[in-house]
Design a protein around this motif. Structure first.
Motif, PDB file in Angstrom:
ATOM      1  N   GLY A  50      -1.541  -1.327   0.852  1.00 40.18           N
ATOM      2  CA  GLY A  50      -0.277  -1.853   0.354  1.00 40.18           C
ATOM      3  C   GLY A  50       0.928  -1.380   1.132  1.00 40.18           C
ATOM      4  O   GLY A  50       1.996  -1.209   0.564  1.00 40.18           O
ATOM      5  N   CYS A  51       0.774  -1.133   2.429  1.00 39.34           N
ATOM      6  CA  CYS A  51       1.913  -0.688   3.221  1.00 39.34           C
ATOM      7  C   CYS A  51       1.809  -1.251   4.639  1.00 39.34           C
ATOM      8  O   CYS A  51       0.762  -1.700   5.065  1.00 39.34           O
ATOM      9  CB  CYS A  51       1.990   0.836   3.256  1.00 39.34           C
ATOM     10  SG  CYS A  51       0.524   1.640   3.909  1.00 39.34           S
ATOM     11  N   ASP A  52       2.936  -1.200   5.360  1.00 37.72           N
ATOM     12  CA  ASP A  52       2.932  -1.681   6.736  1.00 37.72           C
ATOM     13  C   ASP A  52       2.371  -0.587   7.656  1.00 37.72           C
ATOM     14  O   ASP A  52       2.225   0.556   7.239  1.00 37.72           O
ATOM     15  CB  ASP A  52       4.336  -2.120   7.159  1.00 37.72           C
ATOM     16  CG  ASP A  52       5.333  -0.978   7.173  1.00 37.72           C
ATOM     17  OD1 ASP A  52       5.079   0.006   7.899  1.00 37.72           O
ATOM     18  OD2 ASP A  52       6.361  -1.065   6.477  1.00 37.72           O
ATOM     19  N   PRO A  53       2.054  -0.923   8.905  1.00 36.47           N
ATOM     20  CA  PRO A  53       1.448   0.056   9.816  1.00 36.47           C
ATOM     21  C   PRO A  53       2.281   1.328  10.010  1.00 36.47           C
ATOM     22  O   PRO A  53       1.734   2.423  10.067  1.00 36.47           O
ATOM     23  CB  PRO A  53       1.305  -0.711  11.127  1.00 36.47           C
ATOM     24  CG  PRO A  53       1.262  -2.143  10.733  1.00 36.47           C
ATOM     25  CD  PRO A  53       2.117  -2.251   9.498  1.00 36.47           C
ATOM     26  N   ASP A  54       3.610   1.175  10.104  1.00 34.64           N
ATOM     27  CA  ASP A  54       4.461   2.358  10.273  1.00 34.64           C
ATOM     28  C   ASP A  54       4.407   3.263   9.049  1.00 34.64           C
ATOM     29  O   ASP A  54       4.368   4.486   9.167  1.00 34.64           O
ATOM     30  CB  ASP A  54       5.907   1.946  10.554  1.00 34.64           C
ATOM     31  CG  ASP A  54       6.073   1.305  11.926  1.00 34.64           C
ATOM     32  OD1 ASP A  54       5.233   1.586  12.813  1.00 34.64           O
ATOM     33  OD2 ASP A  54       7.027   0.529  12.102  1.00 34.64           O
ATOM     34  N   ALA A 109      -7.107   4.696   9.800  1.00 35.67           N
ATOM     35  CA  ALA A 109      -6.746   3.792  10.889  1.00 35.67           C
ATOM     36  C   ALA A 109      -7.724   2.621  10.986  1.00 35.67           C
ATOM     37  O   ALA A 109      -7.365   1.552  11.457  1.00 35.67           O
ATOM     38  CB  ALA A 109      -6.690   4.543  12.208  1.00 35.67           C
ATOM     39  N   SER A 110      -8.950   2.819  10.518  1.00 30.95           N
ATOM     40  CA  SER A 110      -9.943   1.750  10.617  1.00 30.95           C
ATOM     41  C   SER A 110      -9.730   0.655   9.572  1.00 30.95           C
ATOM     42  O   SER A 110     -10.272  -0.431   9.699  1.00 30.95           O
ATOM     43  CB  SER A 110     -11.352   2.324  10.473  1.00 30.95           C
ATOM     44  OG  SER A 110     -11.549   2.829   9.176  1.00 30.95           O
ATOM     45  N   GLN A 111      -8.930   0.950   8.556  1.00 30.13           N
ATOM     46  CA  GLN A 111      -8.667  -0.040   7.516  1.00 30.13           C
ATOM     47  C   GLN A 111      -7.327  -0.705   7.800  1.00 30.13           C
ATOM     48  O   GLN A 111      -6.430  -0.100   8.361  1.00 30.13           O
ATOM     49  CB  GLN A 111      -8.621   0.629   6.140  1.00 30.13           C
ATOM     50  CG  GLN A 111      -9.923   1.283   5.770  1.00 30.13           C
ATOM     51  CD  GLN A 111      -9.815   2.044   4.454  1.00 30.13           C
ATOM     52  OE1 GLN A 111      -8.759   2.074   3.844  1.00 30.13           O
ATOM     53  NE2 GLN A 111     -10.904   2.634   4.042  1.00 30.13           N
ATOM     54  N   LEU A 165      -1.591  15.134   7.268  1.00 29.22           N
ATOM     55  CA  LEU A 165      -1.963  16.079   8.319  1.00 29.22           C
ATOM     56  C   LEU A 165      -1.075  17.313   8.307  1.00 29.22           C
ATOM     57  O   LEU A 165      -1.551  18.430   8.553  1.00 29.22           O
ATOM     58  CB  LEU A 165      -1.930  15.390   9.680  1.00 29.22           C
ATOM     59  CG  LEU A 165      -3.002  14.323   9.883  1.00 29.22           C
ATOM     60  CD1 LEU A 165      -2.795  13.610  11.215  1.00 29.22           C
ATOM     61  CD2 LEU A 165      -4.383  14.923   9.795  1.00 29.22           C
ATOM     62  N   LYS A 166       0.205  17.161   8.028  1.00 26.90           N
ATOM     63  CA  LYS A 166       1.101  18.318   7.916  1.00 26.90           C
ATOM     64  C   LYS A 166       0.641  19.248   6.807  1.00 26.90           C
ATOM     65  O   LYS A 166       0.623  20.467   6.961  1.00 26.90           O
ATOM     66  CB  LYS A 166       2.539  17.864   7.615  1.00 26.90           C
ATOM     67  CG  LYS A 166       3.321  17.414   8.793  1.00 26.90           C
ATOM     68  CD  LYS A 166       4.770  17.205   8.368  1.00 26.90           C
ATOM     69  CE  LYS A 166       5.373  16.032   9.069  1.00 26.90           C
ATOM     70  NZ  LYS A 166       6.701  15.701   8.584  1.00 26.90           N
ATOM     71  N   ASP A 205       1.078   5.093   9.088  1.00 26.56           N
ATOM     72  CA  ASP A 205       1.127   6.202  10.039  1.00 26.56           C
ATOM     73  C   ASP A 205       1.916   7.377   9.472  1.00 26.56           C
ATOM     74  O   ASP A 205       1.536   8.540   9.660  1.00 26.56           O
ATOM     75  CB  ASP A 205       1.736   5.756  11.369  1.00 26.56           C
ATOM     76  CG  ASP A 205       0.806   4.841  12.159  1.00 26.56           C
ATOM     77  OD1 ASP A 205      -0.404   4.793  11.849  1.00 26.56           O
ATOM     78  OD2 ASP A 205       1.310   4.170  13.081  1.00 26.56           O
ATOM     79  N   ALA A 206       3.004   7.081   8.777  1.00 31.39           N
ATOM     80  CA  ALA A 206       3.816   8.136   8.172  1.00 31.39           C
ATOM     81  C   ALA A 206       3.026   8.878   7.092  1.00 31.39           C
ATOM     82  O   ALA A 206       3.097  10.098   6.991  1.00 31.39           O
ATOM     83  CB  ALA A 206       5.097   7.552   7.584  1.00 31.39           C
TER      84      ALA A 206
END
Length: 96
Positions: free
Chosen positions: A74-78, A66-68, A88-89, A81-82
Motif C-alpha cells: 500500500g505504498c509507493d516505491p520511495d 524488494a521482491s514484492q 534497518l536503522k 524504501d524509506a
C-alpha cells in the motif's frame, strides 16, 4: 544471504575472521589470560557476530520487501524504501 560472488566472498571472509577471533579466545583461556583481556576479546567477538547478524538481516529484509511490488504494501516505491531504511536503522541500533 548474499547472492553475488563478491557479497558471498565478503560474508565468508567475515565468518572466517570471527572464527579466528573465537580460536584466539580459546587459546587465551587455555593460556590462563587474565579476565580483563578475555572480556575485551569476548566483546570484540560479540561485536563481530552482531555485525554479521545485522548484515544478513539487512540482506533478508531487502530480499523480502524488494521482491514484492510496493502496491502489496500500500505504498509507493520511495515510501517502501524509506520503510526498509527505518527497519534497518532499528536493527543496526539493536545489534550495537
Amino acid at each position: 544471504m548474499p547472492h553475488t560472488p563478491e557479497a558471498k566472498a565478503k560474508t565468508i571472509a567475515r565468518v572466517r575472521r570471527i572464527k579466528g577471533q573465537a580460536e584466539a579466545l580459546e587459546r587465551a583461556i587455555e593460556a590462563g589470560t587474565e579476565c580483563a583481556p578475555l572480556l575485551q576479546q569476548i566483546v570484540a567477538l560479540r561485536g563481530a557476530a552482531n555485525g554479521l547478524m545485522s548484515e544478513v538481516m539487512e540482506s533478508y529484509l531487502q530480499e523480502s520487501f524488494a521482491s514484492q511490488s510496493p502496491a502489496t504494501h500500500g505504498c509507493d516505491p520511495d515510501e517502501q524504501d524509506a520503510k526498509i531504511s527505518e527497519i534497518l536503522k532499528i536493527v543496526r541500533r539493536y545489534f550495537k
